[in-house]
Design a protein around this motif. Sequence first.
Motif, PDB file in Angstrom:
ATOM      1  N   UNK A  76     -10.228   0.377  -5.300  1.00 34.86           N
ATOM      2  CA  UNK A  76     -10.657   1.226  -6.419  1.00 34.86           C
ATOM      3  C   UNK A  76      -9.474   1.675  -7.276  1.00 34.86           C
ATOM      4  N   UNK A  77      -8.393   2.051  -6.630  1.00 36.06           N
ATOM      5  CA  UNK A  77      -7.212   2.488  -7.396  1.00 36.06           C
ATOM      6  C   UNK A  77      -6.677   1.336  -8.255  1.00 36.06           C
ATOM      7  N   UNK A  78      -6.823   0.111  -7.764  1.00 36.88           N
ATOM      8  CA  UNK A  78      -6.317  -1.035  -8.519  1.00 36.88           C
ATOM      9  C   UNK A  78      -7.211  -1.344  -9.718  1.00 36.88           C
ATOM     10  N   UNK A  79      -8.512  -1.164  -9.529  1.00 36.91           N
ATOM     11  CA  UNK A  79      -9.441  -1.446 -10.626  1.00 36.91           C
ATOM     12  C   UNK A  79      -9.361  -0.333 -11.674  1.00 36.91           C
ATOM     13  N   UNK A  80      -9.332   0.927 -11.214  1.00 40.54           N
ATOM     14  CA  UNK A  80      -9.446   2.048 -12.159  1.00 40.54           C
ATOM     15  C   UNK A  80      -8.096   2.539 -12.665  1.00 40.54           C
ATOM     16  N   UNK A  81      -7.022   2.159 -11.978  1.00 34.26           N
ATOM     17  CA  UNK A  81      -5.694   2.700 -12.281  1.00 34.26           C
ATOM     18  C   UNK A  81      -5.664   4.220 -12.104  1.00 34.26           C
ATOM     19  N   UNK A  82      -6.522   4.723 -11.257  1.00 32.53           N
ATOM     20  CA  UNK A  82      -6.543   6.149 -10.936  1.00 32.53           C
ATOM     21  C   UNK A  82      -6.010   6.319  -9.510  1.00 32.53           C
ATOM     22  N   UNK A  83      -5.685   7.557  -9.123  1.00 33.03           N
ATOM     23  CA  UNK A  83      -5.200   7.768  -7.754  1.00 33.03           C
ATOM     24  C   UNK A  83      -6.265   7.415  -6.700  1.00 33.03           C
ATOM     25  N   UNK A  84      -5.848   7.292  -5.456  1.00 33.88           N
ATOM     26  CA  UNK A  84      -6.766   6.986  -4.359  1.00 33.88           C
ATOM     27  C   UNK A  84      -7.894   8.021  -4.285  1.00 33.88           C
ATOM     28  N   UNK A  85      -9.119   7.546  -4.119  1.00 36.02           N
ATOM     29  CA  UNK A  85     -10.293   8.415  -4.020  1.00 36.02           C
ATOM     30  C   UNK A  85     -10.451   9.070  -2.664  1.00 36.02           C
ATOM     31  N   UNK A  86      -9.789   8.531  -1.679  1.00 33.49           N
ATOM     32  CA  UNK A  86     -10.003   9.010  -0.314  1.00 33.49           C
ATOM     33  C   UNK A  86      -8.774   8.680   0.529  1.00 33.49           C
ATOM     34  N   UNK A  87      -8.712   9.345   1.683  1.00 36.13           N
ATOM     35  CA  UNK A  87      -7.702   9.022   2.691  1.00 36.13           C
ATOM     36  C   UNK A  87      -8.275   7.932   3.589  1.00 36.13           C
ATOM     37  N   UNK A  88      -7.452   6.993   4.009  1.00 35.94           N
ATOM     38  CA  UNK A  88      -7.914   5.988   4.968  1.00 35.94           C
ATOM     39  C   UNK A  88      -7.048   6.073   6.215  1.00 35.94           C
ATOM     40  N   UNK A  89      -7.723   6.217   7.347  1.00 36.76           N
ATOM     41  CA  UNK A  89      -7.040   6.435   8.626  1.00 36.76           C
ATOM     42  C   UNK A  89      -7.572   5.455   9.661  1.00 36.76           C
ATOM     43  N   UNK A  90      -6.695   4.918  10.493  1.00 32.24           N
ATOM     44  CA  UNK A  90      -7.145   3.959  11.511  1.00 32.24           C
ATOM     45  C   UNK A  90      -7.833   4.682  12.676  1.00 32.24           C
ATOM     46  N   UNK A  91      -8.885   4.045  13.188  1.00 31.24           N
ATOM     47  CA  UNK A  91      -9.544   4.547  14.401  1.00 31.24           C
ATOM     48  C   UNK A  91      -9.093   3.743  15.610  1.00 31.24           C
ATOM     49  N   UNK A  92      -8.671   2.509  15.345  1.00 32.69           N
ATOM     50  CA  UNK A  92      -8.200   1.603  16.410  1.00 32.69           C
ATOM     51  C   UNK A  92      -6.899   0.976  15.903  1.00 32.69           C
ATOM     52  N   UNK A  93      -6.252   0.185  16.747  1.00 30.74           N
ATOM     53  CA  UNK A  93      -5.165  -0.651  16.230  1.00 30.74           C
ATOM     54  C   UNK A  93      -5.760  -1.492  15.123  1.00 30.74           C
ATOM     55  N   UNK A  94      -4.972  -1.740  14.094  1.00 29.91           N
ATOM     56  CA  UNK A  94      -5.525  -2.418  12.916  1.00 29.91           C
ATOM     57  C   UNK A  94      -4.611  -3.553  12.464  1.00 29.91           C
ATOM     58  N   UNK A  95      -5.252  -4.691  12.208  1.00 30.73           N
ATOM     59  CA  UNK A  95      -4.546  -5.811  11.557  1.00 30.73           C
ATOM     60  C   UNK A  95      -5.143  -5.964  10.178  1.00 30.73           C
TER      61      UNK A  95
END
Length: 130
Positions: A76-95
């Motif tokens: 979304x930030x890439x499409x809108x050029x606006x700041x991140x709409x939300x925080x993203x946090x891992x629940x498990x190890x992530x690839x």
Amino acid sequence: MIEILKNIPFFADLPEEDLNAIMENIQLQYFPADHEIFQEAAIGDIMYIIKRGKVQVIRTNAVIAELSDNDFFGEMALVSEEPRNATVKTLTDLEVLTLNKADFQHLMSSNPTIASMISYEVVNRANDLN
Ligand code: CMP
């Protein structure tokens, strides 16, 4: 790397030429469980595609979504050029596979299937935010 890309539905239908172009800059990254990938309101210039694992999308302290294998976030930030709409946090190890802004824009402009899939998701997610 090309085999990894071909196994991800998001990229699977791309012509070999596009895959080769993406491969030059795409990165495979690992994050541990319970790790904040980015914070709401931060400036963002990377999109993420989950290869394996689970994340939570958190907006003003409420969990608004969980995403897992083959889902993407950060678009979304890439499409809108606006700041991140939300925080993203891992629940498990992530690839994750990460795409920078220039590659993302190239992919959107050169591949209508991917562009419509991402636009569809952006509209849905934007509606959810209101
Ligand atoms: P961005 O705004 O760059 O950073 C936060 C990301 O969370 C956003 O891009 C989307 O990828 C994701 N996101 C926001 N809202 C939702 C939602 N309702 N469902 C799933 N993912 C979302």
